[in-house]
Design an enzyme around this catalytic site. Sequence first.
Site, PDB file in Angstrom:
ATOM      1  NE  ARG A   1      -1.593  -2.185   2.737  1.00  0.00           N
ATOM      2  CZ  ARG A   1      -1.652  -3.457   2.309  1.00  0.00           C
ATOM      3  NH1 ARG A   1      -2.660  -3.856   1.620  1.00  0.00           N
ATOM      4  NH2 ARG A   1      -0.689  -4.319   2.589  1.00  0.00           N
ATOM      5  CB  THR A   2       3.450   2.585   2.258  1.00  0.00           C
ATOM      6  OG1 THR A   2       2.722   2.110   3.384  1.00  0.00           O
ATOM      7  CG2 THR A   2       4.041   3.935   2.565  1.00  0.00           C
TER       8      THR A   2
ATOM      9  CE  LYS B   1      26.958  -3.332  -6.690  1.00  0.00           C
ATOM     10  NZ  LYS B   1      26.908  -2.171  -7.583  1.00  0.00           N
TER      11      LYS B   1
ATOM     12  NE  ARG C   1       7.146   0.672   4.880  1.00  0.00           N
ATOM     13  CZ  ARG C   1       5.936   0.113   4.822  1.00  0.00           C
ATOM     14  NH1 ARG C   1       5.808  -1.158   4.498  1.00  0.00           N
ATOM     15  NH2 ARG C   1       4.863   0.813   5.092  1.00  0.00           N
TER      16      ARG C   1
ATOM     17  CG  HIS D   1       3.491   3.916   8.599  1.00  0.00           C
ATOM     18  ND1 HIS D   1       3.625   4.750   7.502  1.00  0.00           N
ATOM     19  CD2 HIS D   1       3.101   2.713   8.101  1.00  0.00           C
ATOM     20  CE1 HIS D   1       3.341   4.067   6.399  1.00  0.00           C
ATOM     21  NE2 HIS D   1       3.018   2.831   6.741  1.00  0.00           N
TER      22      HIS D   1
END
Length: 303
Positions: free
Chosen positions: A51-52, A80, A101, A129
């Site tokens: 969703r986000t 890396k 995120r 959030h």
Amino acid sequence: MKNRSLVSIDDFSKEEILRILDLAGKFEIQPVGKLLEGKVIATLFFEPSTRTRLSFESAINRLGGKIVGFADSSISSVTKGETLFDTIKMVDSYADLIVIRHPFEGSARYASEIATVPVVNAGDGANQHPTQTLLDLYSVRKTQGSLDNLNIFMVGDLKYGRTVHSLLMAMAHWNTTFNFISPEELRLPDEFKLHLDSAGLKYYEHLDFSDIISRADIIYMTRVQKERFSDPIEYEKVKNVYVLRNSMLHNTKPNLRILHPLPRVNEIHPDVDNNPKAYYFQQALNGVFTRQAILCTLLDLNF
Ligand code: CP
């Protein structure tokens, strides 16, 4: 607001939150336009999301912006050994705004201190959030007509649930009564109770809510988050403690709406989905309008 980041919901005042909700309402009526034309937005997802990420990308596309980024950090140079500092330093020069995120609490704040462009926290570990909170507030106001004097039940993982943490901090701006329902192991951390104490708000903690469900205006269900447990046995003990079923909703208020940030696992039975009090899918749609409002506010673009 110019060149500001959104890392914690407390970065916005009550008045700024209300302005974003009003702007989201305008985008709900007219979600397509050219406000982001010429802008490049980076979406950096170091943790899974449906969703986000997709609602941000939908919001950007509908407003004519361009997107760079990754949905899976395993295809980035992090594999890396590149540090978050170096990653943000690079992306800062490629984009006008960064959505991030990350599994570590405080990572979005750290990114905002490195970047010169606005940074939006799309979830940092169990911490915050805030864009979810703004769409939750939009959904609450839209369904209840007001944010004042509501009895909000928060159910499930209140310890690790970042959506719960940011939402209760935001709702502390209004005269909210909270009922927190969780197993002992997943109780709300004390720091959030202290926040409510200092705002003078009432809250009650319960192990079960079947006897008090008739008082709720909003039931905010949450998933027990397997990914936050270091011990899988502890997760197994609590994963199915609460399952909301249609049969539990008979004697509830007419204005009750059931919210969930999603994804759900077992905590809302599918037989609730067709009940008019189920609002979680519309809630997810509201994420597009709210995130359009957040992007335009942080980029100082007028509707
Ligand atoms: N609500 C939410 O954050 O959903 P995703 O994890 O799918 O982005």
